[in-house]
Design a protein around this motif. Structure first.
Motif, short mmCIF file in Angstrom:
data_model
loop_
_atom_site.label_atom_id
_atom_site.label_comp_id
_atom_site.label_asym_id
_atom_site.label_seq_id
_atom_site.Cartn_x
_atom_site.Cartn_y
_atom_site.Cartn_z
N HIS A 1 16.08 6.47 5.17
CA HIS A 1 17.26 5.94 5.89
C HIS A 1 17.24 4.42 6.00
N GLY A 2 16.76 3.76 4.97
CA GLY A 2 16.83 2.30 4.89
C GLY A 2 15.94 1.58 5.89
N GLY A 3 16.19 0.28 6.02
CA GLY A 3 15.46 -0.51 7.00
C GLY A 3 14.60 -1.61 6.43
N VAL A 4 14.39 -1.62 5.10
CA VAL A 4 13.55 -2.63 4.46
C VAL A 4 14.34 -3.30 3.34
N VAL A 5 14.25 -4.63 3.24
CA VAL A 5 15.02 -5.37 2.24
C VAL A 5 14.13 -6.36 1.49
N ALA A 6 14.51 -6.67 0.27
CA ALA A 6 13.80 -7.66 -0.53
C ALA A 6 14.25 -9.05 -0.13
N ILE A 7 13.30 -9.99 0.00
CA ILE A 7 13.66 -11.38 0.33
C ILE A 7 13.17 -12.37 -0.71
N GLY A 8 12.43 -11.90 -1.71
CA GLY A 8 11.95 -12.81 -2.75
C GLY A 8 11.24 -12.05 -3.85
N ARG A 9 11.35 -12.56 -5.08
CA ARG A 9 10.71 -11.93 -6.22
C ARG A 9 9.32 -12.52 -6.47
N THR A 10 8.44 -11.71 -7.06
CA THR A 10 7.12 -12.21 -7.42
C THR A 10 6.94 -12.08 -8.94
N GLU A 11 6.37 -10.95 -9.39
CA GLU A 11 6.12 -10.80 -10.82
C GLU A 11 6.65 -9.48 -11.35
N ILE A 12 6.55 -9.35 -12.66
CA ILE A 12 6.79 -8.07 -13.32
C ILE A 12 5.59 -7.81 -14.21
N ASN A 13 5.20 -6.54 -14.31
CA ASN A 13 4.09 -6.14 -15.18
C ASN A 13 4.67 -5.35 -16.35
N PRO A 14 5.01 -6.03 -17.44
CA PRO A 14 5.70 -5.38 -18.55
C PRO A 14 4.89 -4.22 -19.15
N ILE A 15 5.58 -3.13 -19.44
CA ILE A 15 4.92 -2.03 -20.15
C ILE A 15 5.15 -2.24 -21.65
N ARG A 16 4.46 -1.44 -22.47
CA ARG A 16 4.45 -1.70 -23.90
C ARG A 16 4.66 -0.45 -24.74
N LEU A 17 5.14 -0.70 -25.95
CA LEU A 17 5.23 0.36 -26.95
C LEU A 17 4.01 0.19 -27.86
N TYR A 18 3.22 1.25 -27.94
CA TYR A 18 1.97 1.20 -28.72
C TYR A 18 2.05 2.13 -29.92
N SER A 19 1.27 1.78 -30.94
CA SER A 19 1.13 2.66 -32.10
C SER A 19 -0.23 2.45 -32.74
N LYS A 20 -0.82 3.54 -33.20
CA LYS A 20 -2.07 3.44 -33.95
C LYS A 20 -1.83 3.65 -35.44
N LYS A 21 -0.57 3.93 -35.78
CA LYS A 21 -0.21 4.15 -37.18
C LYS A 21 0.46 2.94 -37.81
N TYR A 22 1.15 2.14 -36.96
CA TYR A 22 1.94 1.02 -37.48
C TYR A 22 1.60 -0.26 -36.73
N HIS A 23 1.66 -1.37 -37.46
CA HIS A 23 1.23 -2.65 -36.89
C HIS A 23 2.38 -3.50 -36.35
N LYS A 24 3.60 -3.16 -36.72
CA LYS A 24 4.75 -3.91 -36.21
C LYS A 24 5.95 -2.99 -36.07
N LEU A 25 6.90 -3.42 -35.25
CA LEU A 25 8.06 -2.61 -34.90
C LEU A 25 8.86 -2.18 -36.14
N SER A 26 9.01 -3.09 -37.08
CA SER A 26 9.82 -2.81 -38.28
C SER A 26 9.19 -1.75 -39.18
N ASP A 27 7.92 -1.43 -38.94
CA ASP A 27 7.25 -0.42 -39.75
C ASP A 27 7.56 1.01 -39.30
N ILE A 28 8.13 1.15 -38.10
CA ILE A 28 8.45 2.48 -37.59
C ILE A 28 9.41 3.17 -38.57
#
Length: 283
Positions: free
Chosen positions: A109-136
């Motif tokens: 039921h609410g009650g908490v608000v954001a007042i400032g940004r800090t960081e983002i922890n980017p996630i990733r696309l991984y592959s053990k078969k291909y070395h770059k995105l264009s190889d998919i």
């Protein structure tokens, strides 16, 4: 015998003393209260050495530049910091992203608000078969987490990688919202903790940071990194306060003390490219 004049003088002196005393205790107490209001308690979850160093630097700046003392309260349960802010047990917290806050407010039921940004922890696309995105290759199978929040995030990663297109106008998406794939990509939904483990049986996988390391996935297997843009805004970590306290000057001082070049330097030192400052990014 005391004259009327003397009596009036004594009464006047006593009255003056009383006024001074009342003023002293009133204003003295007020001053003390104001001083105590310059102590801000910030809740975090599972304090690590890097977090400790970063917040110590922010606390030093807050004290020197804004006269605000930051105190850190450590929690081990992700459900507690928002409850503590809402109840007034602590002033701020810094542990969650927008998506988590939105879900928590909806359930509580609410009650908490954001007042400032800090960081983002980017996630990733991984592959053990291909070395770059264009190889998919065409018809490739890509694993994504099957829980609502993580699947949505993973699908936006694939969208930004140019591998799929998603139905417009939705913040939380699922595989059913994939309307087109550039290479006839097949999305395989598995539990978040299994995405890294099935990497050998699929062409690629979007894996949460918590599970990438244990699965032996790192820079060598990374073929795409989640960008910081409007699609990833909901995953940006934030500093939060009780609703109605958004403009509290002491709280804003804490935000300013955190959002510095020094914090960026320390993020880079401790986390490398696993963390990206997000307070000065335009979304």
């Amino acid at each position: 015998m005391m004259t009327k004049k003397s009596r009036n003088i004594i009464i006047g002196v006593i009255a003056a003393i009383i006024i001074i005393a009342v003023g002293w205790f009133s204003f003295g107490k007020k001053s003390g209260d104001q001083k105590s209001n310059h102590v801000v308690t910030v809740g975090i979850v599972s304090e690590t050495k890097p977090k400790q160093v970063i917040w110590n630097k922010a606390a030093k700046l807050a004290k020197e530049k804004y006269g605000v003392t930051i105190k850190i309260k450590n929690f081990t349960d992700y459900n507690q910091p928002n409850k503590a802010v809402k109840s007034g047990d602590i002033d701020l917290n810094s542990f969650q992203h927008y998506a988590f806050l939105k879900a928590w407010n909806k359930a509580n039921h609410g009650g908490v608000v954001a007042i400032g940004r800090t960081e983002i922890n980017p996630i990733r696309l991984y592959s053990k078969k291909y070395h770059k995105l264009s190889d998919i290759p065409k018809g490739a199978t890509i694993a994504v987490p099957n829980d609502a929040s993580n699947e949505s995030r993973a699908l936006f990663v694939l969208k930004n990688a140019g591998l799929i297109k998603l139905r417009k106008g939705k913040i939380l998406v699922s595989a059913a919202d994939v309307i087109k794939t550039s290479k006839n990509i097949k999305v395989k939904e598995v539990s978040a903790d299994q995405c890294g483990r099935v990497i050998n049986s699929v062409d690629a996988a979007v894996v949460n940071n918590d599970f990438a390391g244990p699965a032996g996935l790192g820079k060598k297997q990374t073929i795409f990194v989640e960008p910081v843009n409007k699609d990833s805004l909901q995953w940006v970590n934030i500093i939060c306060a009780k609703k109605g306290q958004e403009k509290n000057k002491d709280y804003q001082a804490v935000v300013k003390a955190y959002q510095t070049a020094e914090t960026k330097r320390l993020d880079k030192k401790f986390y490398g490219d696993m963390t990206k400052p997000a307070w000065d990014v335009k979304f």
